[in-house]
Design an enzyme around this catalytic site. Sequence first.
Site, PDB file in Angstrom:
ATOM      1  N   LYS A 144      62.196  62.700  25.231  1.00 21.11           N
ATOM      2  CA  LYS A 144      62.365  63.552  26.397  1.00 21.11           C
ATOM      3  C   LYS A 144      63.823  63.524  26.866  1.00 21.11           C
ATOM      4  CE  LYS A 144      61.378  61.435  30.511  1.00 21.11           C
ATOM      5  NZ  LYS A 144      61.185  61.526  31.946  1.00 21.11           N
ATOM      6  N   LYS A 196      60.264  49.587  29.432  1.00 18.83           N
ATOM      7  CA  LYS A 196      61.545  49.092  29.955  1.00 18.83           C
ATOM      8  C   LYS A 196      61.654  47.583  29.809  1.00 18.83           C
ATOM      9  CE  LYS A 196      62.445  52.854  33.164  1.00 18.83           C
ATOM     10  NZ  LYS A 196      62.573  53.259  34.562  1.00 18.83           N
ATOM     11  N   LYS A 203      68.247  61.164  31.858  1.00 23.66           N
ATOM     12  CA  LYS A 203      69.550  60.892  32.425  1.00 23.66           C
ATOM     13  C   LYS A 203      70.124  59.604  31.894  1.00 23.66           C
ATOM     14  CE  LYS A 203      67.759  60.913  36.468  1.00 23.66           C
ATOM     15  NZ  LYS A 203      67.395  61.032  37.872  1.00 23.66           N
TER      16      LYS A 203
END
Length: 332
Positions: A192, A111, A195
């Site tokens: 993967k 991130k 969301k």
Amino acid sequence: MKRVFSGIQPTGEPHLGNYLGAFRQWVEGQDQKENFFCIVDLHSLTAPYDPEGLRERTRKLAAVLFAVGISPEKSTLFIQSHVSAHAEACWLLNCITPIGWLQKMTQFKEKFTKQESVGMGLLDYPVLMACDILLYDADEVPVGDDQKQHVELARNIAGRFNHLYGDFFVPPEPVIPKIAARVMGLDDPATKMSKSAASIRGHAIGVLDDPKEIERSFKRAKTDLFNEIRFSDDQERAGVNNLLSIYQAITGKGREEVEADFANARGYGDLKMGVAEIVIEALRPIREESDKYLNDPVALDTMLAKGAEQAREVAMPKLREMQEKMGLLVGM
Ligand code: AMP
Ligand code: TRP
């Protein structure tokens, strides 16, 4: 009785990966164990978000969780920010956690390079997660395999605290579901299902998607040119493998049985429709039940307030003891 703690961020829309990799396991374990399930809104402040949307997503996620079968009689479901002990404990554990441990976290490193500006919260994310778990003396933490490293860190932080201040925290164990531990994106089976993927359409199946949308997403799912319906570890066949794994996770059938179900399929079109159908039927009752909660926000908030109260009864005394161990003047 074993104690279970798990958490989920109210970011994006809850999707099929969350359902198969997390929610379903939570529901199944309710009778044998004492459960705490937490909507970790404080964690979701570590990535860019809009405040009004966050409030809405928090309620929506709570509605979905009650709808999948988290029962207020059997489990404690609450919102992280409603129990101030989490943030307070985080400061305390910050002071004993070496920065080096946090800089090594895979998720942080990923991130860190993606976000334009990185707040302290992102580095600190796993410490707050450790607090979530440790304040409840959780023995088991059901998570998808991407979160295993964070649970292991919580275990190390517990060990360090115990070493410095005397035996106090229970070292938690990650519990990874065996089937469908990792549901992959339909558009890109190498990543993967998540969301936060920029466009959820065609990538993820939302738990609240209507049947038409679900069908559309599966129709567009990426496959390959082998035209062979079988499980495989081959990267080039990851799309078909993912579809079969989803089917397997929902039906609970063995691999051979799943392949046999598609033995007469005329091609990937039939496979996609077969999987879509079974997903639609699995999600239908969840969507209907969620609507009930979303149409009655007062009742939903009351259930969440009750959850927070139950959580506080466990977390607050633990926090006080923690403060005492660390030499703070407690109880004034
Ligand atoms: P997240 O959506 O990342 O906040 O994750 C919430 C829970 O769902 C965690 O237990 C995750 O490990 C699990 N989870 C998230 N995405 C997937 C996925 N694609 N497959 C399986 N489990 C997942
Ligand atoms: N980091 C977890 C995730 O993204 C969410 C989480 C926060 C969590 N606190 C937790 C999971 C405590 C298990 C236990 O999936």
